[in-house]
Enzyme design. Structure first.
Site, PDB file in Angstrom:
ATOM      1  CB  THR A   1      50.587  37.626  67.161  1.00 22.45           C
ATOM      2  OG1 THR A   1      50.214  36.742  68.214  1.00 22.45           O
ATOM      3  CG2 THR A   1      52.096  37.720  67.081  1.00 22.45           C
TER       4      THR A   1
ATOM      5  CB  SER B   1      52.244  31.449  72.340  1.00 25.87           C
ATOM      6  OG  SER B   1      53.554  31.341  71.805  1.00 25.87           O
TER       7      SER B   1
ATOM      8  CE1 TYR C   1      55.045  28.930  69.334  1.00 23.79           C
ATOM      9  CE2 TYR C   1      55.607  27.060  67.943  1.00 23.79           C
ATOM     10  CZ  TYR C   1      54.657  27.838  68.579  1.00 23.79           C
ATOM     11  OH  TYR C   1      53.328  27.513  68.465  1.00 23.79           O
TER      12      TYR C   1
END
Ligand code: UDP
Length: 312
Positions: free
Chosen positions: A35, A79, A149
């Site tokens: 990401t 993350s 998550y």
């Protein structure tokens, strides 16, 4: 200091890397760009105090990371963090916070470094205590869509304290509440980027559910200041870092409308499953421990974010 920072190409990681380098530290950034974005590193490129390794820290750490013998800090910020992004990579999200955290803790243990874990307000789930204090254990659906998550971050925290208790690793843990600002991925699907982007493009602003759910929005510079202050104090337990100014999503729409001259109306969409109804940090601990509180009001932060979105 010599600092290994995972997630350095991400939104928060890149802002933190810049601050640490500006403060005179050496930073080795690690990211696998799942990401994170190369554009976030442009400002650091060529700086002798910044190096970068492309790697996935959920896999055993590469020699290029291990070979630097002495780290002062291993900071684990890698993350996916935006719900649409982590929904699209469930296993990777779990692994970077479980195996990735363990690899970083192992490195901290073997090199005598301190370990810093970026946890999240999501560990409180759909909270039944409001505002959320660090002592609250949370209300989490262990098999819900968000569990990839929130449970992964809870595991990451548990692993951090396992290494602290068993191996005496000196640790810091922050629980980050909704944060926004420059270097966000304009297409990350979060409410700030979605609504600002839609307003700027004159498209309808998408509100999920009836818009009565609340969030508290923190500008990234405030968060980075809190992180740097926590590195300087001797406190191993979790610390909330967030802005306690709480808004419903409909109030947030109004804040965007005040800022952007737009014809955009509102388009209501289905509320995602397990979407927390309220979220607001109790920051009494950070106030006392770090003499810290957010300085940047929503309007000012949104202006800076809008300027960034317009040029990116
Ligand atoms: N949301 C919304 N419209 C959007 C994106 C998100 O109304 O285009 C809502 C979402 O359902 C949630 C809140 O805004 O209640 C914050 O969502 P975000 O994805 O930014 O982060 P979260 O706090 O849920 O992790």
């Amino acid at each position: 200091m010599k600092i290994l920072l995972t997630g350095a190409a991400g939104f928060i990681g890149s802002n933190l890397a810049k601050r640490l380098v500006d403060d005179g530290h050496f930073v080795l950034g690690v990211d696998n760009f799942c990401t994170g974005r190369k554009a976030n590193l442009t400002v650091l490129a060529g700086n002798p105090n910044f190096e970068f390794v492309e790697a996935d820290v959920s896999l055993p750490l590469a020699d290029s990371i291990q070979k630097k013998q002495k780290w002062d800090w291993v900071m684990h910020f890698a993350s996916p963090a935006s719900p649409p992004k982590y929904f699209s990579m469930p296993v990777q999200t779990m692994l970077v916070n479980s195996e990735g955290t363990r690899h970083c803790l192992e490195l901290a243990k073997t090199t005598g470094a301190k370990f810093f874990y970026s946890s999240t307000s999501e560990v409180y789930g759909d909270p039944l205590v409001h505002p959320q204090v660090e002592g609250y254990w949370g209300n989490v659906n262990p098999i819900g869509v968000r569990s990839i998550y929130d449970e992964a971050k809870r595991y990451g925290e548990a692993m951090t304290y396992a290494y602290h208790r068993e191996h005496k690793v000196d640790v810091r843990v922050i629980r980050i509440f909704n944060t926004y600002g420059p270097n966000m991925d304009p297409f990350d699907g979060r409410v700030v980027t979605n609504l600002l982007g839609q307003a700027l493009a004159g498209k309808p602003m998408t509100v999920y559910g009836d818009g009565s759910q609340t969030r508290s929005f923190q500008f990234v510079d405030d968060l980075v200041e809190g992180i740097v202050r926590l590195m300087r104090v001797d406190y191993v337990w979790p610390v909330n870092l967030g802005n306690p100014d709480e808004f419903t999503i409909l109030q947030f729409v109004e804040a965007v409308k005040k800022l952007v001259t737009t014809q955009s109306g509102v388009e209501f969409r289905e509320l995602p499953q397990d979407d927390p109804k309220h979220r607001c940090p109790d920051i009494s601990l950070a106030r006392k421990l770090l003499q810290w509180e957010p300085k940047i009001k929503l309007e000012e932060g949104l202006k800076k974010t809008m300027a960034y979105l317009l040029k990116s």
